[in-house]
Design a protein around this motif. Sequence first.
Motif, PDB file in Angstrom:
ATOM      1  N   ALA A   3     -11.508   5.399   2.334  1.00 36.79           N
ATOM      2  CA  ALA A   3     -10.234   6.114   2.280  1.00 36.79           C
ATOM      3  C   ALA A   3     -10.357   7.395   1.466  1.00 36.79           C
ATOM      4  CB  ALA A   3      -9.161   5.216   1.661  1.00 36.79           C
ATOM      5  N   LEU A   4      -9.561   8.380   1.869  1.00 35.54           N
ATOM      6  CA  LEU A   4      -9.460   9.633   1.126  1.00 35.54           C
ATOM      7  C   LEU A   4      -8.023   9.774   0.647  1.00 35.54           C
ATOM      8  CD1 LEU A   4     -10.537  12.338   0.108  1.00 35.54           C
ATOM      9  CD2 LEU A   4     -10.040  13.302   2.367  1.00 35.54           C
ATOM     10  N   ILE A   5      -7.881   9.900  -0.664  1.00 31.18           N
ATOM     11  CA  ILE A   5      -6.567  10.088  -1.283  1.00 31.18           C
ATOM     12  C   ILE A   5      -6.426  11.574  -1.590  1.00 31.18           C
ATOM     13  CG2 ILE A   5      -5.106   9.522  -3.264  1.00 31.18           C
ATOM     14  CD1 ILE A   5      -6.927   6.964  -3.572  1.00 31.18           C
ATOM     15  N   TYR A  11      -0.340   9.858 -11.399  1.00 29.25           N
ATOM     16  CA  TYR A  11       0.355   8.581 -11.254  1.00 29.25           C
ATOM     17  C   TYR A  11       0.441   8.165  -9.787  1.00 29.25           C
ATOM     18  CZ  TYR A  11       4.846  10.474  -9.585  1.00 29.25           C
ATOM     19  OH  TYR A  11       5.830  11.063  -8.839  1.00 29.25           O
ATOM     20  N   LYS A  12       0.551   9.149  -8.860  1.00 34.05           N
ATOM     21  CA  LYS A  12       0.583   8.826  -7.429  1.00 34.05           C
ATOM     22  C   LYS A  12      -0.800   8.394  -6.954  1.00 34.05           C
ATOM     23  CE  LYS A  12       3.355   9.970  -4.634  1.00 34.05           C
ATOM     24  NZ  LYS A  12       4.001  10.957  -3.842  1.00 34.05           N
ATOM     25  N   GLN A  13      -1.841   9.014  -7.506  1.00 32.06           N
ATOM     26  CA  GLN A  13      -3.205   8.587  -7.181  1.00 32.06           C
ATOM     27  C   GLN A  13      -3.396   7.123  -7.581  1.00 32.06           C
ATOM     28  OE1 GLN A  13      -5.778  11.274  -9.295  1.00 32.06           O
ATOM     29  NE2 GLN A  13      -5.171  13.047  -8.069  1.00 32.06           N
ATOM     30  N   GLU A  14      -2.907   6.774  -8.781  1.00 30.08           N
ATOM     31  CA  GLU A  14      -3.035   5.398  -9.270  1.00 30.08           C
ATOM     32  C   GLU A  14      -2.252   4.414  -8.405  1.00 30.08           C
ATOM     33  OE1 GLU A  14      -1.857   5.655 -13.369  1.00 30.08           O
ATOM     34  OE2 GLU A  14      -3.642   6.825 -13.905  1.00 30.08           O
ATOM     35  N   GLU A  15      -1.094   4.824  -7.914  1.00 28.33           N
ATOM     36  CA  GLU A  15      -0.317   3.962  -7.012  1.00 28.33           C
ATOM     37  C   GLU A  15      -1.082   3.701  -5.716  1.00 28.33           C
ATOM     38  OE1 GLU A  15       3.445   5.904  -6.459  1.00 28.33           O
ATOM     39  OE2 GLU A  15       4.254   5.161  -8.352  1.00 28.33           O
ATOM     40  N   GLN A 112       5.101   7.608   7.371  1.00 25.04           N
ATOM     41  CA  GLN A 112       5.376   8.098   6.027  1.00 25.04           C
ATOM     42  C   GLN A 112       5.830   6.937   5.156  1.00 25.04           C
ATOM     43  OE1 GLN A 112       8.659  10.798   5.425  1.00 25.04           O
ATOM     44  NE2 GLN A 112       8.081  11.168   3.307  1.00 25.04           N
ATOM     45  N   ALA A 113       5.257   6.852   3.985  1.00 23.39           N
ATOM     46  CA  ALA A 113       5.675   5.874   2.980  1.00 23.39           C
ATOM     47  C   ALA A 113       6.282   6.624   1.814  1.00 23.39           C
ATOM     48  CB  ALA A 113       4.477   5.046   2.516  1.00 23.39           C
ATOM     49  N   THR A 114       7.460   6.185   1.391  1.00 21.51           N
ATOM     50  CA  THR A 114       8.089   6.806   0.227  1.00 21.51           C
ATOM     51  C   THR A 114       8.016   5.888  -0.982  1.00 21.51           C
ATOM     52  OG1 THR A 114      10.230   5.981   0.945  1.00 21.51           O
ATOM     53  CG2 THR A 114       9.658   8.224   1.595  1.00 21.51           C
ATOM     54  N   ASP A 115       7.491   4.674  -0.789  1.00 19.17           N
ATOM     55  CA  ASP A 115       7.333   3.741  -1.905  1.00 19.17           C
ATOM     56  C   ASP A 115       6.070   2.912  -1.682  1.00 19.17           C
ATOM     57  OD1 ASP A 115       8.058   1.083  -0.506  1.00 19.17           O
ATOM     58  OD2 ASP A 115       9.771   2.358  -0.039  1.00 19.17           O
TER      59      ASP A 115
END
Length: 160
Positions: A3-5, A11-15, A112-115
């Motif tokens: 996967a590529l983030i 904090y979004k990277q950690e999620e 799309q994911a918002t959470d």
Amino acid sequence: MRALIVDDMKYKQEEVIYALKKLDITDYEITESIKDTLSLLKQKRFDIIITDLGLPRIKGEDITDSLEGLNMLIGLYCRKIFIPTIIYSTTNIPSSDLTDLRYVYEYPFLGQATDIDTLILLLQIYLENNKHQKESTKIRSTDSKITRARVNKNSITDSN
């Protein structure tokens, strides 16, 4: 699964890492800009991209644009790089832009994911579909081998 983030917020990277690890995906890399993403995609192969939309512009301007992430995906399409992609962003994307991404550009956009829960669900769906696709390919390959063996056997029988 690799996967590529693509996100410039820690904090979004950690999620995203949490969601990946929850599904036993431990092979991932992180980029924080479109420029770094495009550079990395020239060097390595990925099975899925999870990206934010509000990314720093390629020119390094201080402002962000909610369409920069979409522009990156369209740019990948134009370069014939078709990597299934999930947009993980609280930015509300106009449905017309998503429709264009899916149907006009035929980009393999997964949703799309918002959470975090929606992100995990989209990843699970992708993994399940990917698993079924591999199994189906394996079955078709086996069927093809059996058909060829029957044809070869019949050819030998007919010639005797």
